[in-house]
Design a protein around this motif. Structure first.
Motif, PDB file in Angstrom:
ATOM      1  N   VAL C 225      25.322  24.131  27.701  1.00  0.00           N
ATOM      2  CA  VAL C 225      25.154  24.127  29.147  1.00  0.00           C
ATOM      3  C   VAL C 225      25.984  23.005  29.784  1.00  0.00           C
ATOM      4  O   VAL C 225      26.006  21.886  29.293  1.00  0.00           O
ATOM      5  CB  VAL C 225      23.662  24.010  29.535  1.00  0.00           C
ATOM      6  N   GLY C 226      26.685  23.371  30.848  1.00  0.00           N
ATOM      7  CA  GLY C 226      27.537  22.388  31.522  1.00  0.00           C
ATOM      8  C   GLY C 226      28.933  22.329  30.938  1.00  0.00           C
ATOM      9  O   GLY C 226      29.885  21.988  31.627  1.00  0.00           O
ATOM     10  N   ASN C 227      29.049  22.673  29.663  1.00  0.00           N
ATOM     11  CA  ASN C 227      30.345  22.544  28.993  1.00  0.00           C
ATOM     12  C   ASN C 227      30.582  23.654  27.961  1.00  0.00           C
ATOM     13  O   ASN C 227      30.688  23.394  26.767  1.00  0.00           O
ATOM     14  CB  ASN C 227      30.434  21.183  28.287  1.00  0.00           C
ATOM     15  N   PHE C 228      30.608  24.897  28.432  1.00  0.00           N
ATOM     16  CA  PHE C 228      30.919  25.991  27.514  1.00  0.00           C
ATOM     17  C   PHE C 228      32.435  26.073  27.336  1.00  0.00           C
ATOM     18  O   PHE C 228      33.190  25.859  28.282  1.00  0.00           O
ATOM     19  CB  PHE C 228      30.420  27.331  28.059  1.00  0.00           C
ATOM     20  N   GLU C 229      32.833  26.409  26.103  1.00  0.00           N
ATOM     21  CA  GLU C 229      34.247  26.613  25.858  1.00  0.00           C
ATOM     22  C   GLU C 229      34.410  28.061  25.429  1.00  0.00           C
ATOM     23  O   GLU C 229      33.878  28.465  24.394  1.00  0.00           O
ATOM     24  CB  GLU C 229      34.719  25.672  24.754  1.00  0.00           C
ATOM     25  N   VAL C 230      35.066  28.840  26.257  1.00  0.00           N
ATOM     26  CA  VAL C 230      35.076  30.286  26.054  1.00  0.00           C
ATOM     27  C   VAL C 230      36.494  30.767  25.776  1.00  0.00           C
ATOM     28  O   VAL C 230      37.426  30.445  26.514  1.00  0.00           O
ATOM     29  CB  VAL C 230      34.523  31.021  27.305  1.00  0.00           C
ATOM     30  N   THR C 231      36.626  31.537  24.669  1.00  0.00           N
ATOM     31  CA  THR C 231      37.919  32.117  24.353  1.00  0.00           C
ATOM     32  C   THR C 231      37.928  33.569  24.838  1.00  0.00           C
ATOM     33  O   THR C 231      37.013  34.328  24.535  1.00  0.00           O
ATOM     34  CB  THR C 231      38.170  32.074  22.836  1.00  0.00           C
ATOM     35  N   ILE C 232      38.936  33.899  25.625  1.00  0.00           N
ATOM     36  CA  ILE C 232      39.016  35.235  26.222  1.00  0.00           C
ATOM     37  C   ILE C 232      40.250  35.941  25.686  1.00  0.00           C
ATOM     38  O   ILE C 232      41.339  35.367  25.661  1.00  0.00           O
ATOM     39  CB  ILE C 232      39.102  35.124  27.760  1.00  0.00           C
ATOM     40  N   ARG C 233      40.055  37.187  25.230  1.00  0.00           N
ATOM     41  CA  ARG C 233      41.202  37.981  24.785  1.00  0.00           C
ATOM     42  C   ARG C 233      41.683  38.837  25.954  1.00  0.00           C
ATOM     43  O   ARG C 233      40.964  39.692  26.449  1.00  0.00           O
ATOM     44  CB  ARG C 233      40.819  38.884  23.614  1.00  0.00           C
ATOM     45  N   GLN C 234      42.907  38.543  26.408  1.00  0.00           N
ATOM     46  CA  GLN C 234      43.509  39.371  27.455  1.00  0.00           C
ATOM     47  C   GLN C 234      44.318  40.439  26.752  1.00  0.00           C
ATOM     48  O   GLN C 234      45.337  40.154  26.130  1.00  0.00           O
ATOM     49  CB  GLN C 234      44.383  38.525  28.372  1.00  0.00           C
ATOM     50  N   LYS C 235      43.788  41.675  26.827  1.00  0.00           N
ATOM     51  CA  LYS C 235      44.443  42.745  26.086  1.00  0.00           C
ATOM     52  C   LYS C 235      45.800  43.058  26.728  1.00  0.00           C
ATOM     53  O   LYS C 235      45.970  42.937  27.941  1.00  0.00           O
ATOM     54  CB  LYS C 235      43.550  43.991  26.075  1.00  0.00           C
ATOM     55  N   ALA C 236      46.719  43.464  25.858  1.00  0.00           N
ATOM     56  CA  ALA C 236      48.063  43.766  26.339  1.00  0.00           C
ATOM     57  C   ALA C 236      48.005  44.965  27.271  1.00  0.00           C
ATOM     58  O   ALA C 236      47.612  46.058  26.870  1.00  0.00           O
ATOM     59  CB  ALA C 236      48.973  44.057  25.160  1.00  0.00           C
TER      60      ALA C 236
END
Lengths: 189, 295, 660
Positions: C225-236
């Protein structure tokens, strides 16, 4: 239309209902009266009460009325109702249980169906197998319909499908013992 | 492949041709059927409506004999299969039941010997591909509706196929070179013993099925149940008399169709013992084959 | 010598009925370290708290035991009370003599009193070992993430953005809009769904505080909480969004036709396509699985024709990592697969369709331009049957729950059929008609009274084809008779189910879901938009079946929670977390594997052994992630890990007090 006095009905039907629930293993309160059983029942057209109505009678403790219905004798045990029930109520099993109980109480509303089953089991007990020729004959004589299906007899015979004499299995003592053991345990056969 | 074989009462009288074709087809495929010596009636379809314990005990004796021999039981008749399977499942589910049953039949039965539907054995154990390679007179052009009836696939926990839209017989017909047709009455009840005991009620149930098959343009109906056969075959003219409709629908045991496709003679299979004339279908099959042979 | 005060609560008669509270207070006098002991009717009430405060100062108490209810409710109350009296709040211990004693032993007062005494004895022994602990604070990342760009996600993002915070929407489809974009009209007002949705889509897309990340999926969530680190895959996407003008030439010329998911496969789209006319971004995407170029290497028509040279076959998926202070999960729902109903022939009979198919059939921009035509032959159906509760309220084949929206949308469908086909007959098979919403019951009665839909109480048993008609068989349970209807088309009111990958996402982020894979709220009544994981909130049908008004309301509620969090600069953290005694840690890493919060890592420390400097591996606890569950302390073979406020010494003191 008769008014049902529900308070006393529930009280009076309690013990029999408990026995039915125990024998069948079916919790009748689970039925939510959707009618999917009746909608698909292939014999419903000939019944005096829809299968769903039998479940309702049990829910309200009106067990006697269910036991005296024709429905429980006309059920073909095809299991369509149980297979489709969204609440997994084994309605066919309830019908079976009710019929066995009705027979014990001597409520036989469909004499011909009862006669058929009696003859059937008598044949199994005496010979170990069902002798279909004798079964048809017995049904006709005892059921007071001497000429039913009589036209089918000769061709059946010619096709070798009905033998003039029943086959009796050698160690039929064993099958007789099965019947005797079932009776010893309170079976109503 | 070896199984204990339980023909059941109907197969020794009204369902004679089911027994004949089963034995012939098994022989042709190299499946060894050991007939349970002095088997007894399984109680279908009266015992379970009279006494639960009797209903479980009668098939148990046959299963116990097979178990002593170390074999599973192949059962052609759908009703016998359903009753035997119910016993097997109940015995396996509870030690208490196992003991009660063993005491009543005075033989040990633990549920190890399984009740198997003959159809299931052909389709799953032997395999459709293997059957396909044995076919030498394919059922070319024959439009068949598969009629499973009630007891082969219901209740779902005892059956081996989808209870509403089963496929095993259809896929078998296809493997035999025939054309399985989709229809809505695969598992509709034919009325069972009602036709014998309560004629009027039974007859209207039979009518529905026959007209359902007619509606989709079937040449014939395939079945796995001698009672269904009786109702649909023997009583077809009664249905005609009632409705005025000419159904002209021969009914075959699926084993008979297998036998025909394997090149066995119709008489060996008992196809001549039907009430509804089968010659039209047999001619159609022969014609299709001759056409294939003469380029 | 520590000076402990013991306070026994009667909880009205809840405790006092089964336990002799006065006696327990007397017994406690004798325990080592106890300087004061008393009982009172309601310790949590203001006079009760005053009593504690007064005793602390009068008797110079430095430790407090309150014997009352479960700490879940009132531990914060009494901790605050200690703080106000000038004591460290962690010098409080509670003995639960209500749930653990009075309520479970209502009939044996003597022994219940004995048990309460023992529970207090343990608490006293522990509190003597307690250490003062201080809460620390951590900074908050001032940006929120909304997962899912349907109506719930759009609403939550708009509310957060309008409060002045930054927010990103991650949407896995090429366009935002979600299910609501597929719907034709909305109940109970029958206003056009697209007409009320598209302005919101435009607003969110143009909002300076909102960033849309479409055709993308969340791949990894770390932090707290307050500091999430989120990896997002941007599909081609295969289309350069900054170059594309959305002219549509590529779509027009693309030779490959694919059944359109948006149109429920009743109409085709191209391999390069925008899912629907009002899509945002209104720029195409290439469906690589079906594109001729990607399948055979030949074609490339779109690239050749594109005036902006925006088509880029070489694009690859990109992983981007962003930090967020809070997350709103608004991933929506899927439809139940009706093909399990062999008796209804869904999938076998073309004219047996779902409610969502019907929405497209009746929509002006749908496959039939809004004229209701049945799929098999394009004929206008005269007799239309609706079946409710398909997949819902069905333990045998579907889900036990009620899907909540079907009664209303079926009434809407029935109305639309009657409105568009004047000589039609509409039959609705129902089990109950559930209309608990503003204007809902009135809408339903109009369906029957004004539009003449025939409602039949019963569940359909079978549908089969006969002479080009669908025969629908069921029972009218009000009449007790079997009924058959010759229908031209049957519409199944299909259950709403959790998204196919709902469980996966919940596991990735770390919050719970129920047996149907719907996300579980922290409290069904009092915390309906929170999850058990701090900083993660729920909106819309991912939490359970919901209609549009409910989804929007929940989205706004979730947004308020996010705003509350983001409005602070820093937030406090609980000090009751694990610590490592590096001196005895063997660095085995057992704790790393058992930690459910991924809060422990191994690190190297330098130390001198026999004059040499060596690097040694030891466990290290991330104080932001640790939730104080204690799993590591049990797993640790060298007892190097200890949980503050529940140390091994403190627990043993309790055991000793009871057993020695």
């Amino acid at each position: 239309m008769e008014t049902i006095e529900l308070t006393s009905a529930l009280e009076q039907g309690k013990d029999t209902l408990e026995a039915i629930v125990k024998e069948s293993g079916v919790q009748v309160t689970r039925c939510y009266q959707c009618g999917k059983c009746t909608g698909g029942c292939p014999v419903a057209f000939a019944m005096d009460k829809a299968p769903r109505e039998i479940m309702r009678l049990l829910q309200l403790g009106l067990v006697e009325e269910a036991l005296r219905s024709k429905t429980i004798w006309l059920c073909a045990s095809c299991d369509t109702c149980s297979t489709r029930c969204p609440r997994e109520v084994d309605i066919a099993k309830v019908m079976e249980t009710l019929r066995i109980m009705a027979k014990k109480k001597g409520y036989i509303t469909e004499k011909r169906m009862d006669l058929f089953h009696n003859l059937f089991l008598k044949s199994v007990e005496t010979t170990g197998r069902v002798y279909e020729g004798g079964l048809v004959l017995g049904r006709n004589i005892l059921g007071m319909q001497p000429f039913r299906d009589v036209h089918l007899g000769p061709s059946m015979f010619l096709k070798g499908k009905i033998s003039p004499l029943p086959h009796i299995i050698k160690d039929n003592g064993e099958v007789k013992k099965i019947f005797a053991n079932v009776r010893k345990r309170g079976g109503n056969v | 492949m070896k199984y204990a074989y339980f023909p059941g009462c109907s197969l020794s009288s009204t369902g004679l041709e089911y027994d004949m074709s089963t034995r012939k087809v098994a022989q042709a495929l190299g499946i060894d059927l050991w007939e349970i010596p002095e088997w007894n009636c399984c109680g279908a379809s009266s015992a379970h409506l009279t006494d639960q314990l009797l209903a479980l005990a009668l098939p148990a004796r046959n299963l116990a004999i097979a178990e002593a021999e170390g074999l599973d039981v192949a059962i052609p008749c759908a009703a016998c299969y359903a009753r035997s399977k119910a016993t097997e499942v109940e015995v396996r589910a509870s030690k208490e039941m196992e003991q009660t049953i063993s005491e009543v039949i005075e033989r040990p039965y633990t549920g190890k010997a399984r009740a198997r539907a003959l159809l299931d054995i052909f389709v799953k154990d032997y395999g459709l591909d293997a059957i396909g390679t044995m076919v030498n007179k394919p059922l070319k052009g024959l439009k068949v509706v598969s009629y499973y009836g009630c007891l082969l696939v219901r209740p779902p926990k005892l059956g081996f196929d989808d209870p509403e839209d089963p496929q095993s017989m259809d896929s078998l017909i296809e493997a035999l070179g025939g054309t399985p047709l989709n229809w809505a009455f695969k598992t509709e009840c034919c009325g069972a013993a009602h036709a014998t005991a309560q004629g009027e009620i039974g007859l209207s149930m039979i009518e529905r099925i026959l007209s359902g098959a007619k509606e989709v343009g079937a040449d014939c109906i395939a079945t796995a149940c001698p009672l269904c056969m009786n109702n649909l075959d023997m009583r077809q003219n009664q249905a005609t008399a009632k409705t005025g409709e000419q159904y002209n629908l021969p009914i075959f045991y699926f084993t008979e169709l297998m036998g025909l496709a394997l090149g066995l003679k119709p008489e060996e299979l008992g196809v001549n013992k039907h009430f509804v004339n089968t010659s039209e279908v047999l001619n159609k099959l022969n014609e299709a084959l001759t056409r294939r042979d003469t380029p | 010598m520590k000076r402990v005060g013991v306070f026994i609560c009667h909880c009205g008669t809840n405790i006092a009925q089964a336990v002799d509270c006065e006696k327990v207070a007397q017994n406690a006098q004798a325990f080592p370290g106890v300087a004061f002991s008393t009982d009172y009717k309601y310790m949590c009430a203001e006079p009760g708290q005053d009593l504690i405060k007064k005793a602390i100062s009068e008797h110079r108490l430095d430790r407090v035991v309150v014997a009352s209810c479960s700490p879940r409710m009132h531990e914060p109350t009494f901790r605050k009370c200690l703080e106000r009296a000038g004591l460290n709040p962690y010098l409080l211990e509670m003995a639960n003599i209500r749930e653990h004693c009075a309520w479970v032993h209502p009939d044996d007062k003597e022994r219940a009193t004995l048990k309460a005494t023992e529970l207090v004895r343990m608490a006293v022994a522990k509190v003597i070992q307690n250490e003062p602990l201080d809460r620390s604070t951590i900074p908050i990342t001032k940006r929120a993430l909304v997962i899912g760009g349907g109506i719930a996600g759009i609403q939550a993002a708009l509310d957060i953005a309008n409060a002045g915070h930054l927010v990103d929407i991650v949407e896995k489809e090429p366009s935002i809009g979600g299910r609501m974009a597929q719907i034709d009209k909305t109940f109970p007002t029958l206003d056009c769904s697209a007409c009320i949705l598209t302005p919101k889509m435009v607003e969110v897309a143009n909002h300076p505080n909102v960033r849309l990340i479409t055709y993308s999926e969340v791949e990894k969530v770390e932090g707290y909480v307050g500091n999430f680190e989120v990896t997002i895959r941007q599909k081609a996407r295969s289309v350069d969004l900054s170059a594309c003008t959305g002219c549509g030439l590529c779509t027009e010329k693309c030779p490959t036709k694919v059944p359109s998911e948006f149109e429920m496969e009743m109409m085709n789209r191209k391999a390069i396509y925008t899912p629907f006319p009002q899509a945002i971004p209104n720029k195409p995407v290439i469906d690589r699985e079906n594109c001729r170029y990607f399948k055979t290497g030949k074609c490339g028509v779109c690239q050749k024709l594109c005036p902006a040279q925006a088509v880029d076959f070489t694009q690859e998926d990109q992983l981007v990592t962003e930090r967020y202070g809070a997350i709103v999960v608004a991933t929506g729902f899927d439809l139940f697969d009706d093909s399990v109903y062999g008796e209804y022939g869904y999938g076998r009979y073309k004219d047996v369709i779902t409610g969502l198919h019907f929405e497209r059939l009746v929509n002006a921009s749908g496959p039939t331009m809004g004229k209701i035509k049945r799929p098999s032959d394009g004929q206008e159906p005269k007799n239309v049957v609706f079946i409710k509760c398909v997949g819902s309220r069905d333990e045998a084949k579907g889900k036990a729950y009620c899907s909540k929206t079907c009664c209303m949308y079926t009434a809407k469908h029935a109305t639309l059929v009657r409105e568009k086909i004047k000589d039609s007959n509409v039959y609705v098979f129902y089990m109950d008609v559930r209309t608990p919403g503003k204007g809902y019951e009135e809408f339903y009665t109009r369906t029957t009274d004004q539009y003449g839909a025939k409602y039949l109480r019963g569940r359909v048993s079978k549908i089969y084809e006969k002479g080009g008609k669908l025969i629908v068989r069921g029972e009218d349970t009000l009449l007790g008779r079997q009924i058959e209807i010759e229908a031209d088309m049957v519409v199944l009111a299909t259950a709403m189910v959790a998204k196919e990958n709902a469980a996966e996402l919940a596991q990735m982020i770390g919050f719970s879901y129920d047996q149907d894979n719907f996300y579980t709220e922290a409290h069904p009544k009092l915390a309906p938009v929170e999850t058990h994981t701090a900083g993660v909130f729920l909106a819309g049908a991912c939490q359970g079946p919901k209609d549009i008004p409910d989804s929007v309301a929940q989205a706004s509620a979730a947004a308020v929670k996010v705003c509350g969090l983001l409005s602070k600069e820093r937030m406090e953290t609980e000090p009751t977390i694990s610590i490592v005694n590096e001196a005895i840690c063997a660095g085995c890493g057992m704790c790393v594997t058992v930690c459910p919060y991924k809060a422990i890592e191994l690190k190297f420390i330098q130390e001198r052994v026999d004059g040499k400097v060596i690097n040694r591996r030891v466990a290290s606890v991330n104080s932001g992630l640790c939730q104080g569950c204690g799993a590591c302390t049990v797993a640790c073979r060298s007892a190097a890990l200890n949980l503050k406020h529940f140390t091994n010494e403190q627990i043993l003191a309790e055991v000793d007090a009871l057993c020695l």
